[in-house]
Design an enzyme around this catalytic site. Structure first.
Site, PDB file in Angstrom:
ATOM      1  N   SER A 143      44.425 -59.130  51.474  1.00 42.16           N
ATOM      2  CA  SER A 143      44.863 -58.817  50.114  1.00 42.16           C
ATOM      3  C   SER A 143      45.145 -57.319  50.048  1.00 42.16           C
ATOM      4  O   SER A 143      44.261 -56.508  50.315  1.00 42.16           O
ATOM      5  CB  SER A 143      43.736 -59.207  49.143  1.00 42.16           C
ATOM      6  OG  SER A 143      44.020 -58.764  47.843  1.00 42.16           O
ATOM      7  N   LYS A 169      48.756 -61.091  50.938  1.00 37.78           N
ATOM      8  CA  LYS A 169      48.751 -61.175  49.468  1.00 37.78           C
ATOM      9  C   LYS A 169      48.992 -59.778  48.909  1.00 37.78           C
ATOM     10  O   LYS A 169      48.355 -58.815  49.337  1.00 37.78           O
ATOM     11  CB  LYS A 169      47.409 -61.749  49.008  1.00 37.78           C
ATOM     12  CG  LYS A 169      47.062 -61.554  47.547  1.00 37.78           C
ATOM     13  CD  LYS A 169      45.888 -62.442  47.168  1.00 37.78           C
ATOM     14  CE  LYS A 169      44.896 -61.707  46.299  1.00 37.78           C
ATOM     15  NZ  LYS A 169      43.741 -62.550  45.930  1.00 37.78           N
ATOM     16  N   LYS A 171      49.108 -57.451  45.470  1.00 35.78           N
ATOM     17  CA  LYS A 171      48.736 -57.344  44.062  1.00 35.78           C
ATOM     18  C   LYS A 171      49.958 -56.871  43.273  1.00 35.78           C
ATOM     19  O   LYS A 171      50.655 -55.942  43.712  1.00 35.78           O
ATOM     20  CB  LYS A 171      47.602 -56.320  43.904  1.00 35.78           C
ATOM     21  CG  LYS A 171      46.307 -56.758  44.536  1.00 35.78           C
ATOM     22  CD  LYS A 171      45.641 -57.843  43.703  1.00 35.78           C
ATOM     23  CE  LYS A 171      44.245 -58.138  44.203  1.00 35.78           C
ATOM     24  NZ  LYS A 171      43.592 -59.194  43.403  1.00 35.78           N
ATOM     25  N   ASP A 196      49.343 -61.738  43.550  1.00 33.30           N
ATOM     26  CA  ASP A 196      48.214 -61.928  42.627  1.00 33.30           C
ATOM     27  C   ASP A 196      48.352 -60.938  41.481  1.00 33.30           C
ATOM     28  O   ASP A 196      48.347 -59.723  41.701  1.00 33.30           O
ATOM     29  CB  ASP A 196      46.893 -61.694  43.385  1.00 33.30           C
ATOM     30  CG  ASP A 196      45.653 -61.954  42.526  1.00 33.30           C
ATOM     31  OD1 ASP A 196      45.817 -62.355  41.348  1.00 33.30           O
ATOM     32  OD2 ASP A 196      44.531 -61.752  43.022  1.00 33.30           O
ATOM     33  N   GLU A 221      49.267 -66.099  42.118  1.00 36.19           N
ATOM     34  CA  GLU A 221      47.870 -66.221  41.683  1.00 36.19           C
ATOM     35  C   GLU A 221      47.670 -65.583  40.310  1.00 36.19           C
ATOM     36  O   GLU A 221      48.084 -64.447  40.077  1.00 36.19           O
ATOM     37  CB  GLU A 221      46.984 -65.547  42.745  1.00 36.19           C
ATOM     38  CG  GLU A 221      45.491 -65.665  42.475  1.00 36.19           C
ATOM     39  CD  GLU A 221      44.653 -65.023  43.601  1.00 36.19           C
ATOM     40  OE1 GLU A 221      45.169 -64.829  44.723  1.00 36.19           O
ATOM     41  OE2 GLU A 221      43.491 -64.691  43.331  1.00 36.19           O
ATOM     42  N   ASP A 246      42.634 -68.230  39.652  1.00 40.08           N
ATOM     43  CA  ASP A 246      41.440 -67.520  40.108  1.00 40.08           C
ATOM     44  C   ASP A 246      40.533 -67.351  38.888  1.00 40.08           C
ATOM     45  O   ASP A 246      39.671 -68.206  38.604  1.00 40.08           O
ATOM     46  CB  ASP A 246      41.890 -66.179  40.746  1.00 40.08           C
ATOM     47  CG  ASP A 246      40.747 -65.237  41.111  1.00 40.08           C
ATOM     48  OD1 ASP A 246      39.598 -65.510  40.772  1.00 40.08           O
ATOM     49  OD2 ASP A 246      41.007 -64.170  41.735  1.00 40.08           O
ATOM     50  N   LYS A 270      36.140 -68.785  44.351  1.00 36.42           N
ATOM     51  CA  LYS A 270      35.165 -67.759  44.703  1.00 36.42           C
ATOM     52  C   LYS A 270      33.831 -68.374  44.305  1.00 36.42           C
ATOM     53  O   LYS A 270      33.582 -68.574  43.098  1.00 36.42           O
ATOM     54  CB  LYS A 270      35.419 -66.470  43.916  1.00 36.42           C
ATOM     55  CG  LYS A 270      36.701 -65.764  44.322  1.00 36.42           C
ATOM     56  CD  LYS A 270      36.961 -64.512  43.521  1.00 36.42           C
ATOM     57  CE  LYS A 270      38.285 -63.903  43.925  1.00 36.42           C
ATOM     58  NZ  LYS A 270      38.746 -62.855  42.999  1.00 36.42           N
ATOM     59  N   GLY A 298      37.985 -63.524  47.589  1.00 33.98           N
ATOM     60  CA  GLY A 298      37.005 -62.498  47.921  1.00 33.98           C
ATOM     61  C   GLY A 298      36.870 -61.491  46.796  1.00 33.98           C
ATOM     62  O   GLY A 298      37.713 -61.398  45.907  1.00 33.98           O
TER      63      GLY A 298
HETATM   64  O1  OSB Z   1      41.689 -61.180  42.283  1.00 30.94           O
HETATM   65  O2  OSB Z   1      41.276 -61.880  44.217  1.00 30.94           O
HETATM   66  C1  OSB Z   1      41.140 -61.009  43.351  1.00 30.94           C
HETATM   67  C2  OSB Z   1      39.197 -58.020  44.758  1.00 30.94           C
HETATM   68  C3  OSB Z   1      38.417 -57.698  43.677  1.00 30.94           C
HETATM   69  C4  OSB Z   1      38.564 -58.399  42.514  1.00 30.94           C
HETATM   70  C5  OSB Z   1      39.478 -59.455  42.434  1.00 30.94           C
HETATM   71  C6  OSB Z   1      40.243 -59.809  43.527  1.00 30.94           C
HETATM   72  C7  OSB Z   1      40.122 -59.049  44.702  1.00 30.94           C
HETATM   73  C8  OSB Z   1      40.935 -59.276  45.892  1.00 30.94           C
HETATM   74  C9  OSB Z   1      40.359 -58.836  47.217  1.00 30.94           C
HETATM   75  O3  OSB Z   1      42.060 -59.708  45.873  1.00 30.94           O
HETATM   76  C10 OSB Z   1      39.978 -59.952  48.100  1.00 30.94           C
HETATM   77  C11 OSB Z   1      39.072 -59.511  49.232  1.00 30.94           C
HETATM   78  O4  OSB Z   1      37.840 -59.483  49.074  1.00 30.94           O
HETATM   79  O5  OSB Z   1      39.606 -59.164  50.280  1.00 30.94           O
HETATM   80 MG    MG Z   2      42.726 -63.033  42.369  1.00 31.46          MG
END
Ligand code: OSB
Ligand code: MG
Length: 376
Positions: A143, A169, A171, A196, A221, A246, A270, A298
Site C-alpha cells: 500500500s 495499492k 492511496k 484506496d 477500496e 474497508d 482487518k 493492514g
Molecule cells: O485504509 O487500508 C487502509 C494504513 C493505516 C490505516 C488505514 C489503511 C492503511 C493502509 C496500510 O493502507 C496497509 C498496511 O498496513 O500496509
Molecule cells: Mg483501506
C-alpha cells in the site's frame, strides 16, 4: 500440553505496554499522516506462558472512532478485569464475555488476539492450525501512501514491482486520483493495481469513478463514507470495477448487509476492525457461502499484529493479495523474531508449526521502547 475439557484457561496476569516505533517514511492517506507508530501491546500470562496482542487504533479518531486512549480505557476498565474473573475453555468463548460492550472493536480485538496466542502457546498449536488456515504462504501486496509528486510515486512503484509485490495499492484523495492513475498506467500498463480512497469522496463525485473505471483497476477500496451502504450500492451499479469495503465493515452483519445490497463485491477484512479473530472466522464462513473474495488489510502493524494477520490470511477465502508487506517495509526496530520477509514470488511464509502467532516476542526490546507499562 493438551488440556482436557472442563480445564479452562485462567488469566493470571495482564500488562499493557505503550510503545513508540519509528516508521521509515511518513505514511499519508486522505485522512492524515502517520510519522511514527504508537502502539498498545497487551501481554496475558497463564501457567508460565505469555500471549500477546497488538492494538491497531491510532492516536486520533480519523480512521475509526477508536483511539489509543479509548482502547487503553476500555481494556483496563472493563475487558481485562472481566476476563480475569473467568476461565476460557476455548478462545471463541471470549467474544461472549465481552459482548456487553458496544462498539470498541479494536480494544476487544487486541485482548482477543492475546487470548488466541496464549491458548496456542499453552496447547502447542499454531494460530494457523487453530483457525483452520490452509495456505503455507500468502500473497503479499503493498500500500503506497500519497506522495509529494508523481515522480516519487512512480519510483516507489518501480521498487515494489522489482521486489515482486503481487499488487500495488495507491492511496487517492480529491486532486490525487485520475491523473495519477493515468500516469501510472502509462508506465506500468500490466501490473495489478488498485486504489484506496479512505472515504474521501461522496456520491456526487461519481464522474471521478467513471473515469477511474477506464484503467483496469482490481478494485476501488472505500470510496465513500463509512456509514453509506446505499450510495456505495448506487455507485457499484454505475461502474464495472469492483468496490471493496474497508471502514464500512465492522462485523459479520455489516458484511452480509453490504454484500447482499451489492454495495461491494470484495471485502477487506482487518480482524481488529471487526472485533477480533472469532468475528473474522464468521466472515470467512459468510464469504464461503456467498462466494465473496476476501483479503486481509493492514494498519501498519508491528510484528505482533503482522504475525496474526499472516495467520488469518492463510484462510481459504482470503484469495486476493493482502496488505501484508514484509516487516522491513515500515520498520527498522523489531519486536518479534523472526521478522516477516518477502519471498521472490511475492509471498510471505505462514509460521504454521510454531505455537500461537509463531514468532518469538522480544520482551527486552518492548520494555526498552515502552513509554508506559501498566499492570492490570
Ligand atoms: O485504509 O487500508 C487502509 C494504513 C493505516 C490505516 C488505514 C489503511 C492503511 C493502509 C496500510 O493502507 C496497509 C498496511 O498496513 O500496509
Ligand atoms: Mg483501506
Amino acid at each position: 500440553m493438551q488440556k482436557s475439557k472442563g480445564d479452562g484457561m485462567k488469566i493470571e496476569k495482564a500488562n499493557l505496554f505503550l510503545v513508540k516505533v519509528a516508521l521509515k517514511h511518513p505514511f499519508r492517506t486522505s485522512f492524515g499522516v502517520t510519522k511514527e507508530r504508537e502502539i498498545l501491546l497487551i501481554r496475558l500470562e497463564s501457567e508460565g506462558k505469555s500471549g500477546w496482542g497488538e492494538c491497531v487504533a491510532e492516536h486520533g479518531p480519523w480512521y475509526s472512532g477508536e483511539t489509543i486512549a479509548s482502547c487503553k480505557y476500555i481494556i483496563s476498565e472493563y475487558i481485562t478485569p472481566w476476563i480475569k474473573k473467568e476461565e476460557l475453555e476455548h478462545p471463541t468463548d471470549y467474544q461472549l464475555l465481552v459482548s456487553q460492550i458496544k462498539g470498541n472493536q479494536m480494544a476487544k480485538a487486541c485482548v482477543e488476539d492475546a487470548v488466541w496466542d496464549l491458548y496456542g502457546r499453552l496447547n502447542d498449536l499454531s494460530l494457523k492450525n487453530l483457525i483452520g488456515g490452509s495456505k503455507e504462504s500468502i500473497p503479499s501486496g503493498i500500500s503506497l501512501g500519497i506522495q509529494k509528486n508523481i515522480d516519487i510515486l512512480l519510483e516507489k512503484i518501480k521498487t515494489a514491482v522489482e521486489q515482486n509485490y503481487q499488487r500495488i495499492k495507491i492511496k487517492i484523495e480529491p486532486g490525487w486520483d485520475v491523473e495519477i492513475i493515468k500516469q501510472i498506467r502509462d508506465v506500468f500498463p500490466d501490473i495489478l493495481l488498485m486504489v484506496d480512497a479512505n472515504s474521501a469522496y461522496r456520491f456526487k463525485d461519481k464522474d471521478i469513478f467513471l473515469e477511474l473505471d477506464k484503467y483496469d483497476l482490481m478494485m476501488i477500496e472505500q470510496p465513500l463514507q463509512y456509514y453509506d451502504i446505499l450510495d456505495h450500492a448506487k455507485l457499484q451499479k454505475e461502474i464495472s470495477t469492483p468496490i471493496c469495503l474497508d471502514e464500512s465493515i465492522k462485523s459479520v452483519d455489516d458484511a452480509r448487509v453490504a454484500i447482499e445490497a451489492d454495495a461491494c463485491k470484495i471485502v477487506n477484512v482487518k480482524p481488529a476492525r471487526v472485533g477480533g479473530i472469532t468475528e473474522t472466522l464468521k466472515i470467512h464462513e459468510l464469504a464461503k457461502t456467498l462466494k465473496t473474495p476476501l483479503w486481509c488489510g493492514g494498519m501498519l502493524e508491528t510484528g505482533v499484529g503482522r504475525a496474526k494477520n499472516v495467520a488469518v490470511a492463510s484462510l481459504s477465502t482470503f484469495s486476493l493479495p493482502n496488505d501484508i508487506s514484509e516487516s522491513a517495509r515500515y520498520y527498522t526496530d523489531y519486536i518479534v523474531d523472526p521478522i516477516f520477509k518477502l519471498n521472490s514470488d511475492g509471498t510471505i511464509d505462514v509460521p504454521g508449526d510454531s505455537p500461537g502467532i509463531g514468532v518469538k516476542i522480544n520482551v527486552e526490546k518492548i520494555e526498552e521502547l515502552a513509554s508506559e507499562k501498566i499492570s492490570l
